[in-house]
Design an enzyme around this catalytic site. Structure first.
Site, short mmCIF file in Angstrom:
data_model
loop_
_atom_site.label_atom_id
_atom_site.label_comp_id
_atom_site.label_asym_id
_atom_site.label_seq_id
_atom_site.Cartn_x
_atom_site.Cartn_y
_atom_site.Cartn_z
N GLU A 52 0.85 -1.19 0.00
CA GLU A 52 0.00 0.00 0.00
C GLU A 52 0.88 1.24 0.00
OE1 GLU A 52 -2.93 1.83 3.32
OE2 GLU A 52 -3.44 -0.21 2.68
N HIS A 60 4.34 0.67 2.12
CA HIS A 60 4.40 -0.19 3.30
C HIS A 60 3.62 -1.47 3.00
CE1 HIS A 60 0.76 2.29 3.98
NE2 HIS A 60 0.24 1.18 4.50
N TYR A 100 -9.59 -4.21 5.96
CA TYR A 100 -8.70 -3.05 6.03
C TYR A 100 -7.52 -3.21 5.07
CZ TYR A 100 -5.18 0.14 7.92
OH TYR A 100 -4.21 1.09 8.06
N GLU A 104 -7.23 -0.45 -0.21
CA GLU A 104 -6.60 0.25 -1.33
C GLU A 104 -5.22 -0.33 -1.62
OE1 GLU A 104 -6.56 4.30 -0.06
OE2 GLU A 104 -8.54 4.73 -0.91
N GLY A 229 24.32 -15.92 65.64
CA GLY A 229 25.20 -14.91 66.21
C GLY A 229 24.47 -13.61 66.44
N PRO A 230 25.18 -12.58 66.88
CA PRO A 230 24.56 -11.30 67.23
C PRO A 230 23.95 -10.60 66.02
CG PRO A 230 26.81 -11.47 68.09
CD PRO A 230 26.63 -12.59 67.13
N ARG A 232 23.20 -7.22 63.58
CA ARG A 232 24.02 -6.15 63.01
C ARG A 232 25.46 -6.59 62.76
NH1 ARG A 232 21.21 -1.44 63.13
NH2 ARG A 232 23.07 -0.22 62.72
N LYS A 235 25.11 -10.68 58.57
CA LYS A 235 24.76 -12.04 58.15
C LYS A 235 23.83 -12.03 56.93
CE LYS A 235 22.93 -13.42 62.08
NZ LYS A 235 23.02 -12.20 62.89
#
Length: 355
Positions: A52, A60, A100, A104, A229-230, A232, A235
């Site tokens: 077209e 395209h 569509y 054309e 373990g502790p 902060r 880990k």
């Protein structure tokens, strides 16, 4: 010409595909044959190509493709032909798309036999009037063939089968997840690598190599790691920096379990609140879990280690019976942190200048 857009997150799934090649002067017959060959695995039934002209004079190409099985691709360049990249859409109304394309055209070529849309959920045109009401199987078959996404699939079911949707939604959601699985993004570790500052790094390294970093025989079983373990001391950050993992804190939620993870992390969850602890610690495979608000499912197709992190006040081993402790020690490397140990190295400070 070929687009430079990224392929990430692209997904197309439909038995009816509408292609538009902008600024493409390709011969429709040649384009038809090339597209037909690309979709042989899905059993092509019909293709229409038309060239077209735009108002500015550029050419395209439009194409309508129909296959017996839904075309399912995740590569946006799959339909590229001779360097031309198309816009890929699902043809939700093949009759309108065909009209569509043929409005054309300068040149047209088609192959196969056009299959008119007979979808019960798009309403009935004059050519689609059917006296017989479609069965649920026919409705679902049509929905499965034409839905292009999870949301569209569920929306179609809600519109055509409202009672089933309202009473069996969890089953439809399950089938939607199977038909349209989420595209996994490439893993980017948000946790920076860290070097533990421990008295005995060797024991951790000896565990890391065979259980995290090295692939092993699928028949072999991994070994888990228990760190107590502790707080902060780094880990969690260290454990999460090793690779792709399932992470649970406060509770174990199986609904988001990732089979592609290399390992699991159980972080700060008391022993009595950890379901399937034996399966996790023992790196077992193919066991059944019961996700909250979900149906039972089988997880862990291969042996996968678990890193268990606990603070000293919630040491798992203090809560175990002798039999449980024996199993735990046989399937787990146990690391009890000493005072001053951390799972990261202290920063190196620049030397101070003498005044």
């Amino acid at each position: 010409m070929a687009s430079s857009s990224s392929n990430r997150q692209f997904s197309h799934r439909n038995a009816n595909t509408f292609l538009t090649y902008p600024k493409c002067p390709e011969n429709p017959e040649i384009a038809c044959q090339m597209i037909w060959e690309l979709v042989v695995r899905w059993i092509p039934k019909y293709i229409l190509c038309a060239r077209e002209a735009h108002k500015d004079g550029s050419l395209h190409l439009h194409a309508l493709l129909q296959t017996e099985k839904p075309v399912r691709i995740s590569d946006s360049r799959f339909f590229d032909i001779n360097g031309f990249h198309p816009n890929i859409q699902s043809a939700k109304s093949v009759n309108r798309v065909r009209d569509y394309i043929l409005k054309e055209p300068l040149a047209v070529f088609e192959r196969g036999t056009f299959i008119p849309r007979k979808s019960p959920f798009l309403g009935k045109s004059d050519s689609e009037v059917k006296e017989k009401k479609p069965s649920k199987d026919e409705i679902m078959r049509d929905i499965i063939s034409h839905a292009t996404s999870k949301a569209e699939y569920l929306s179609m079911i809600q519109k055509e089968l409202p009672f089933d949707w309202s009473t069996k939604l969890q089953y439809f959601e399950y089938s939607a997840n199977k038909l349209f699985p989420e595209i996994q993004e490439e893993f980017t570790n948000p946790h920076p690598p860290s070097s533990p500052d421990l008295l005995c790094n060797e024991s951790i390294n000896d565990w890391l190599q065979p259980n995290i970093f090295q692939s092993s025989d699928e028949r072999s079983r991994k070994q888990s790691l228990y760190i107590v373990g502790p707080t902060r001391t780094g880990k969690s950050t260290w454990a999460r920096s090793l690779g792709v993992h399932n992470y649970w804190q406060n509770n174990v939620d199986w609904s988001s379990y990732n089979e592609d993870a290399i390992y699991n992390i159980v972080d700060d969850i008391p022993f009595k609140f950890c379901p399937c602890w034996k399966q996790l610690v023992g790196c077992q495979r193919d066991f059944i879990v019961n996700p909250k608000y979900g149906k039972k499912k089988k997880v862990q197709k291969k042996s996968k280690p678990t890193i268990i992190l606990a603070n000293s006040d919630e040491d798992w081993m203090k809560e175990m019976t002798p039999g449980q402790l024996e199993y735990f020690e046989a399937n787990c490397i146990i690391y009890i942190m000493s005072p001053g140990e951390k799972w990261y190295s202290p920063p190196v400070l620049p030397p101070t200048e003498e005044v």
